[in-house]
Design a protein around this motif. Structure first.
Motif, short mmCIF file in Angstrom:
data_model
loop_
_atom_site.label_atom_id
_atom_site.label_comp_id
_atom_site.label_asym_id
_atom_site.label_seq_id
_atom_site.Cartn_x
_atom_site.Cartn_y
_atom_site.Cartn_z
N PRO A 118 -13.40 -8.97 -29.14
CA PRO A 118 -12.05 -8.57 -29.52
C PRO A 118 -11.01 -9.39 -28.75
CG PRO A 118 -13.03 -6.92 -28.09
CD PRO A 118 -14.11 -7.94 -28.39
N GLN A 119 -9.86 -9.61 -29.33
CA GLN A 119 -8.76 -10.39 -28.76
C GLN A 119 -9.24 -11.76 -28.26
OE1 GLN A 119 -8.99 -7.16 -26.76
NE2 GLN A 119 -8.01 -6.14 -28.45
N GLN A 120 -10.25 -12.32 -28.90
CA GLN A 120 -10.77 -13.65 -28.53
C GLN A 120 -11.21 -13.73 -27.07
OE1 GLN A 120 -11.17 -16.27 -30.77
NE2 GLN A 120 -10.68 -14.72 -32.28
N LEU A 121 -11.72 -12.62 -26.50
CA LEU A 121 -12.21 -12.64 -25.12
C LEU A 121 -13.48 -13.45 -24.98
CD1 LEU A 121 -11.73 -8.98 -23.84
CD2 LEU A 121 -10.62 -11.04 -23.01
N TYR A 122 -14.39 -13.30 -25.94
CA TYR A 122 -15.69 -13.96 -25.86
C TYR A 122 -16.00 -14.67 -27.17
CZ TYR A 122 -16.65 -11.02 -21.79
OH TYR A 122 -16.61 -10.42 -20.57
N HIS A 123 -16.80 -15.75 -27.04
CA HIS A 123 -17.37 -16.41 -28.21
C HIS A 123 -18.70 -17.03 -27.80
CE1 HIS A 123 -17.66 -18.40 -32.06
NE2 HIS A 123 -18.05 -19.48 -31.42
N LEU A 124 -19.73 -16.74 -28.58
CA LEU A 124 -21.06 -17.29 -28.32
C LEU A 124 -21.62 -17.81 -29.63
CD1 LEU A 124 -23.54 -17.59 -26.37
CD2 LEU A 124 -24.27 -15.37 -27.22
N ASP A 125 -22.11 -19.03 -29.62
CA ASP A 125 -22.77 -19.63 -30.77
C ASP A 125 -24.05 -20.26 -30.24
OD1 ASP A 125 -23.61 -20.91 -33.04
OD2 ASP A 125 -21.71 -21.90 -33.45
N ALA A 126 -25.17 -19.56 -30.40
CA ALA A 126 -26.44 -19.99 -29.79
C ALA A 126 -27.46 -20.35 -30.86
CB ALA A 126 -26.99 -18.91 -28.89
N TYR A 127 -28.08 -21.51 -30.68
CA TYR A 127 -29.20 -21.91 -31.53
C TYR A 127 -30.46 -21.26 -30.97
CZ TYR A 127 -32.96 -24.75 -33.40
OH TYR A 127 -34.12 -25.16 -34.00
N ILE A 128 -31.24 -20.65 -31.84
CA ILE A 128 -32.50 -20.02 -31.45
C ILE A 128 -33.62 -20.83 -32.09
CG2 ILE A 128 -33.84 -17.88 -31.44
CD1 ILE A 128 -31.11 -17.49 -30.13
N PRO A 129 -34.52 -21.40 -31.29
CA PRO A 129 -35.57 -22.27 -31.86
C PRO A 129 -36.73 -21.52 -32.51
CG PRO A 129 -35.80 -22.17 -29.50
CD PRO A 129 -34.56 -21.38 -29.84
N LEU A 130 -36.46 -20.34 -33.02
CA LEU A 130 -37.47 -19.53 -33.71
C LEU A 130 -36.87 -19.02 -35.01
CD1 LEU A 130 -38.55 -17.47 -30.58
CD2 LEU A 130 -39.89 -19.28 -31.66
N ARG A 131 -37.71 -18.60 -35.95
CA ARG A 131 -37.22 -18.07 -37.22
C ARG A 131 -37.03 -16.57 -37.11
NH1 ARG A 131 -40.82 -18.85 -41.60
NH2 ARG A 131 -39.04 -18.57 -42.96
N ILE A 132 -35.78 -16.12 -37.23
CA ILE A 132 -35.42 -14.71 -37.04
C ILE A 132 -35.31 -14.00 -38.39
CG2 ILE A 132 -33.60 -13.18 -36.18
CD1 ILE A 132 -32.82 -15.49 -34.29
N ASN A 133 -35.81 -12.77 -38.42
CA ASN A 133 -35.64 -11.91 -39.59
C ASN A 133 -34.30 -11.19 -39.41
OD1 ASN A 133 -35.68 -9.99 -41.58
ND2 ASN A 133 -37.79 -9.38 -41.24
N SER A 134 -33.24 -11.77 -39.93
CA SER A 134 -31.89 -11.23 -39.71
C SER A 134 -31.69 -9.87 -40.37
CB SER A 134 -30.83 -12.23 -40.18
OG SER A 134 -31.02 -12.55 -41.53
N ASP A 135 -32.38 -9.60 -41.47
CA ASP A 135 -32.23 -8.31 -42.16
C ASP A 135 -32.74 -7.14 -41.32
OD1 ASP A 135 -31.14 -9.59 -44.36
OD2 ASP A 135 -33.07 -9.80 -45.37
N GLU A 136 -33.74 -7.36 -40.49
CA GLU A 136 -34.35 -6.30 -39.69
C GLU A 136 -33.83 -6.27 -38.25
OE1 GLU A 136 -36.51 -3.99 -40.92
OE2 GLU A 136 -36.17 -4.92 -42.87
N SER A 137 -32.92 -7.18 -37.88
CA SER A 137 -32.40 -7.24 -36.51
C SER A 137 -31.45 -6.08 -36.25
CB SER A 137 -31.67 -8.56 -36.29
OG SER A 137 -32.58 -9.63 -36.38
N LYS A 138 -31.43 -5.62 -34.98
CA LYS A 138 -30.58 -4.49 -34.59
C LYS A 138 -29.89 -4.82 -33.28
CE LYS A 138 -33.36 -1.09 -36.89
NZ LYS A 138 -34.69 -0.65 -36.91
N ALA A 139 -28.69 -4.24 -33.10
CA ALA A 139 -27.93 -4.46 -31.86
C ALA A 139 -27.34 -3.14 -31.39
CB ALA A 139 -26.82 -5.48 -32.10
N ALA A 140 -27.20 -3.02 -30.06
CA ALA A 140 -26.59 -1.83 -29.46
C ALA A 140 -25.87 -2.27 -28.18
CB ALA A 140 -27.64 -0.78 -29.14
#
Length: 120
Positions: free
Chosen positions: A79-101
């Motif tokens: 929020p308010q442009q405090l943080y920005h992260l753009d990370a390349y992950i060298p593995l194939r991720i299942n984005s539909d099943e990913s969860k965050a908390a």
């Protein structure tokens, strides 16, 4: 046998190695007052599960956070442009099943990303 062609000789020699200084990258073009890049920890919890911890010490909660997970990319904005992260992950991720908390006490965003099987 043949004739010798005309040769040009440089009188001023150039140094063999020339220091260029800082090269421009996407991060170096960003103004100093711009978003901060948070610390990211990645590890494999199981052969098919990648976990990420993103340290966000300036935040009290997940309000205003944006998270995009692609097949091999993790992009997070604060929020308010405090943080920005753009990370390349060298593995194939299942984005539909990913969860965050968001973990309030540690001020971390926890992301669980199941991995897609490698094509054979």
């Amino acid at each position: 046998m043949g004739s010798i062609s005309q040769q040009n000789i440089r009188s001023r020699q150039r140094p063999p190695i020339q220091e260029l200084g800082n090269l421009y990258t996407a991060d170096s073009l960003r103004p100093e007052a711009g978003p901060e890049k948070p610390h990211l920890n990645l590890w494999l919890e199981a052969p098919d599960l990648l976990l990420a911890e993103i340290d966000l010490p300036k935040l009290d909660g997940a309000l205003g956070l944006s998270l995009e997970i692609g097949e091999n990319h993790l992009v997070m904005g604060g929020p308010q442009q405090l943080y920005h992260l753009d990370a390349y992950i060298p593995l194939r991720i299942n984005s539909d099943e990913s969860k965050a908390a968001f973990h309030r006490k540690r001020r971390q965003l926890m992301v669980a990303m199941p991995l897609l099987s490698m094509p054979s």
